[in-house]
Design an enzyme around this catalytic site. Structure first.
Site, short mmCIF file in Angstrom:
data_model
loop_
_atom_site.label_atom_id
_atom_site.label_comp_id
_atom_site.label_asym_id
_atom_site.label_seq_id
_atom_site.Cartn_x
_atom_site.Cartn_y
_atom_site.Cartn_z
N GLU A 84 0.79 -1.24 0.00
CA GLU A 84 0.00 0.00 0.00
C GLU A 84 0.82 1.29 0.00
OE1 GLU A 84 -2.86 -0.35 3.16
OE2 GLU A 84 -3.75 -2.15 2.33
N GLU B 141 -5.68 -11.00 -1.51
CA GLU B 141 -6.54 -10.82 -0.33
C GLU B 141 -8.00 -10.84 -0.73
OE1 GLU B 141 -5.31 -7.50 2.11
OE2 GLU B 141 -3.19 -7.87 1.74
C1 XIL Z 1 -6.30 -6.72 8.26
C2 XIL Z 1 -6.55 -7.92 9.15
O1 XIL Z 1 -7.35 -8.83 8.44
C3 XIL Z 1 -7.24 -7.48 10.41
O2 XIL Z 1 -7.35 -8.57 11.32
C4 XIL Z 1 -6.44 -6.35 11.08
O3 XIL Z 1 -7.15 -5.87 12.19
C5 XIL Z 1 -6.20 -5.22 10.10
O4 XIL Z 1 -5.57 -5.72 8.93
N1 XIL Z 1 -4.97 -4.98 3.64
C6 XIL Z 1 -3.93 -5.73 4.11
C7 XIL Z 1 -4.14 -6.63 5.26
O5 XIL Z 1 -2.85 -5.75 3.49
O6 XIL Z 1 -2.99 -6.78 6.06
C8 XIL Z 1 -5.30 -6.14 6.13
O7 XIL Z 1 -5.52 -7.14 7.13
C9 XIL Z 1 -6.52 -5.93 5.29
C10 XIL Z 1 -6.27 -4.86 4.25
#
Ligand code: XIL
Length: 379
Positions: free
Chosen positions: A163, A268
């Site tokens: 990001e 994701e």
């Molecule tokens: C999220 C997790 O799923 C949650 O448990 C945590 O509270 C916050 O982060 N993008 C990403 C992930 O790259 O690491 C994030 O994961 C979701 C968005």
């Protein structure tokens, strides 16, 4: 009523697992290898995985761990490898849970992802206080050398930077960027490649389908390539909904990234089944929506009509992935079952979301079955 649903869920779950040919089950009804699973179904196309939470990594969630072994051949740690957990103070490292995560993957012959070396979020507080560029560079260097070094040869793919871009494709004003400018990203990739030359190194971000962000990501990758810095792939996070993004935009991004000679990964994936406050007119995330039945319409389960919509959306998504399987190396879900999804708490806390292939009892949903039945194009 709820109790009976719950009971039914337990009975169905145990039936599903009795049929899995567990080694510790009495007499498996069907041998394991005759049951189609996600990983076997897509074996000629891409690896398929899930993000694991701590209970799954430690196998205290036995049902979850068992399902992960059967269905997936790649894993990502949902939280444990993030900077604030693995490197909480300048001189301390917590490797123990991540060591077990890597062990879980190795024992089960899985492609192991490291998430993430550099991310502005869930980072240790001391990193937000750094103001000097040489000091920042030395902290980044130490972090990557220690973490990627500890797992040298064991992590197959690193999300090196997560990001770094704004929605318009410019660099996000993270503390990394404020202090070092874009050189922090170059340093991260250079160091990761030096520490673990055989690991696949990727840049990961959300909304990578957006044309302006896509242009920014293309520029980012090209810049590294022109400087001779190793980058092997682009991770498109894929936190999507039933209506967006338009898969045409996703396809254009797949093509644009593949054109650069790097692999595309969907890192994701989840599809929210709930209303999104940001789709409302005015784009104002109002506190009033919190806890309102309008924003949390399915607390007792997803109705059939919505299951069908979710299945159709996933089927369209996987058809696109299959069409471009030569460019896509991995598809990872952000979580294993609906109960464990982060989307129960984001962007509004305490809702009941249904974004994944397995329900709260770890039973496969219609979306799972529909995607399993897709005809794969022949190679
Ligand atoms: C999220 C997790 O799923 C949650 O448990 C945590 O509270 C916050 O982060 N993008 C990403 C992930 O790259 O690491 C994030 O994961 C979701 C968005």
């Amino acid at each position: 009523m709820r109790f009976y649903f719950h009971l039914l869920g337990i009975i169905l779950t145990s039936l599903f697992f009795t049929n899995c040919g567990e080694t510790n089950a009495d007499t498996p009804l069907v041998p394991t290898d005759t049951i189609p699973r996600l990983k076997t179904n897509f074996t000629n196309a891409f690896t398929i995985g899930a993000a694991l939470n701590e209970a799954q990594i430690l196998e205290t969630d036995q049902v979850g761990a068992s399902l992960i072994k059967k269905e997936f051949n790649t894993i990502t740690p949902e939280n444990n490898m993030k900077w604030m957990y693995i490197h909480p103070t300048l001189d301390s490292f917590n490797f123990s849970i991540c060591d077990q995560y890597v062990e879980f993957g190795r024992k089960n012959n899985m492609h192991i992802v490291g998430h993430a070396l550099l991310w502005h979020s869930q980072i240790a507080e001391y990193m937000n206080e750094v103001k000097d560029s040489a000091l920042m560079a030395s902290y980044i260097d130490q972090h990557i050398r220690k973490v990627a070094g500890h797992y040298k040869g064991k992590i197959d793919t690193w999300d090196v930077v997560n990001e770094a871009l704004n929605e318009d494709g410019t660099f996000r004003e993270s503390n990394f960027f404020k202090v070092m400018g874009p050189s922090y990203l170059e340093q991260a990739f250079r160091t990761a490649a030096e520490v673990d030359p055989t690991a696949t190194l990727i840049y990961n971000d959300y909304n990578m389908w957006k044309p302006e962000k896509r242009a920014g990501a293309v520029k980012l990758v090209k810049n590294l390539q022109e400087k001779g810095i190793k980058i092997d792939g682009v991770g498109m996070q894929a936190h999507w909904s039933l209506i967006g993004p338009d898969l045409k935009d996703v396809e254009n991004s797949i093509l644009a990234y593949a054109e650069l000679g790097v692999k595309v990964m969907f890192t994701e994936l989840d599809v929210t089944a709930l209303p999104n406050p940001w789709e409302l007119e005015g784009a104002e995330v109002s506190q009033n929506f919190e806890g309102s039945p309008f924003m949390d319409p399915y607390p007792d389960g997803l109705p059939d009509s919505m299951q069908v919509k979710l299945a159709e959306r996933y089927s369209d998504i996987f058809n696109l992935f299959l069409k471009h399987q030569d460019k896509i190396s991995r598809v990872t879900f952000w979580g294993v079952n609906d109960g464990g999804s982060w989307l129960n708490n984001w962007p509004i806390e305490n809702r009941t979301n249904h974004p994944l292939f397995f329900d709260r009892n770890y039973l496969p949903k219609p979306a799972y079955h529909k995607v399993m039945n897709l005809n794969q194009p022949k190679n």
